[in-house]
Scaffold this active site. Structure first.
Site, short mmCIF file in Angstrom:
data_model
loop_
_atom_site.label_atom_id
_atom_site.label_comp_id
_atom_site.label_asym_id
_atom_site.label_seq_id
_atom_site.Cartn_x
_atom_site.Cartn_y
_atom_site.Cartn_z
N THR A 35 0.82 -1.21 0.00
CA THR A 35 0.00 0.00 0.00
C THR A 35 0.86 1.27 0.00
O THR A 35 0.39 2.32 -0.42
CB THR A 35 -0.96 0.03 1.21
OG1 THR A 35 -0.19 -0.05 2.42
CG2 THR A 35 -1.93 -1.14 1.17
N ILE A 52 6.95 -7.69 6.78
CA ILE A 52 7.12 -7.99 8.21
C ILE A 52 6.29 -9.18 8.67
O ILE A 52 6.52 -9.72 9.76
CB ILE A 52 6.79 -6.76 9.09
CG1 ILE A 52 5.33 -6.33 8.90
CG2 ILE A 52 7.77 -5.62 8.83
CD1 ILE A 52 4.84 -5.36 9.95
N TYR A 144 -9.76 -5.40 12.72
CA TYR A 144 -8.68 -4.40 12.74
C TYR A 144 -8.48 -3.85 14.15
O TYR A 144 -7.36 -3.78 14.66
CB TYR A 144 -9.00 -3.26 11.77
CG TYR A 144 -8.07 -2.07 11.89
CD1 TYR A 144 -6.78 -2.13 11.37
CD2 TYR A 144 -8.49 -0.90 12.51
CE1 TYR A 144 -5.92 -1.04 11.48
CE2 TYR A 144 -7.64 0.19 12.62
CZ TYR A 144 -6.36 0.11 12.11
OH TYR A 144 -5.53 1.19 12.23
N ILE A 189 -12.21 12.05 4.20
CA ILE A 189 -11.77 13.22 3.43
C ILE A 189 -11.32 12.80 2.02
O ILE A 189 -11.79 13.37 1.03
CB ILE A 189 -10.68 14.00 4.16
CG1 ILE A 189 -11.22 14.55 5.49
CG2 ILE A 189 -10.15 15.16 3.31
CD1 ILE A 189 -10.16 15.09 6.42
#
Length: 304
Positions: A35, A52, A144, A189
């Site tokens: 990303t 990772i 998450y 936004i």
């Protein structure tokens, strides 16, 4: 200092890298570019293509050479956002829990002194107390959020078991330079901005009265640096990193301007509002900008 920033090609990580480089620290970036973007990486930082979530990366001599002598790891790497984690919980867990554990173990193995973890206000879920303090009960509402909380618990455990200094920074809705307009990880936004740029109405979830504490990325970076410089021990301490005020989604839509429509709501807390007094008192954290101050600059940059 010698620093590692995981996710250093991403939104928050790359802004942090820029600040550390400007402050004359030696900076190493770990990112798999899933990303993050190559163009975000400061040319004065040393970049390593690292995933990772794969333990094998941390078991060879090259990693020992890279991490030996590192003073602090800033762990910003993650698969972000709530809704995608509901749809892909195993993938998210491998990165957000497994990747965090891999980094903590590597810090112990290679003698890193301090580990600063990018957590999230999502660990609180729907809250009973506003503004919300770090002592509020934790009630994750998504994979998450739960993964971020598990990361915090691993940080505290590694402080207790191994003496690794750790701190957990709970970010409240970060915005600013390098927010992505692409992919599944956009916040309100950039979602509204992309819709406006494509001539579409802004899609407001539910009634739009859900409120968020919007926090400027430069202030998040400053909190990380202050945590690095904190002179006393850190043993899994958590800090709210938020502006200490909030705005509704409807207010954000009005600031950006243009047509809007209301669509089906998603699972999310009704309101977030940080009590940031602990970060102010301990770290000297002091937010520098409000969302109203910043949005005109964003609109001009995007041609709105």
């Amino acid at each position: 200092m010698r620093c590692i920033v995981t996710g250093g090609a991403g939104f928050i990580g790359s802004n942090l890298v820029d600040r550390l480089v400007n402050d004359n620290h030696e900076v190493i970036v770990f990112d798999n570019l899933s990303t993050g973007k190559q163009e975000n990486i400061n040319e004065k930082a040393k970049f390593f293509l690292v995933d990772i979530s794969h333990q094998s990366y941390f078991e060879d001599e090259k990693m020992k050479e890279i991490m030996t002598g590192v003073d602090v790891v800033f762990h910003t790497a993650a698969l972000a956002r709530v809704q995608p984690s509901i749809e892909n919980p195993i993938e998210f867990n491998n990165v957000n829990v497994g990747g965090t554990l891999n980094m903590l173990k590597a810090c112990v193995d290679y003698g890193v002194k301090r580990f600063i973890y990018s957590s999230s206000s999502s660990v609180y879920g729907n809250v009973e107390q506003l503004p919300t303090t770090e002592g509020h009960k934790l009630n994750p509402m998504s994979p998450y959020a739960l993964q971020k909380l598990i990361g915090e618990q691993y940080c505290k455990l590694y402080s207790e078991l191994h003496g690794l200094e750790t701190a957990c920074l709970r970010y409240f809705n970060v915005y600013g330079k390098r927010m992505s307009l692409d992919g599944a990880y956009k916040l309100v936004i950039p979602i509204f901005t992309e819709q406006r740029l494509n001539g579409k109405p802004m899609t407001i979830r539910g009634d739009g009265e859900q409120r968020r504490d919007f926090t400027y990325v430069g202030d998040v970076v400053d909190a990380n640096v202050r945590c690095m410089d904190y002179p006393l021990e850190l043993n899994g301490d958590s800090f709210n990193i938020g502006n200490g005020d909030n705005r509704s989604v409807n207010e954000i839509a009005n600031m950006i301007g243009g047509d809007s429509i209301n669509v089906e709501p998603v699972i999310e807390p009704k309101e977030t509002l940080a009590d940031n007094n602990k970060a102010k008192r301990v770290l000297g954290f002091n937010p520098s900008i409000t969302i109203e101050d910043w949005i005109p600059t964003w609109k001009k940059e995007k041609g709105l």
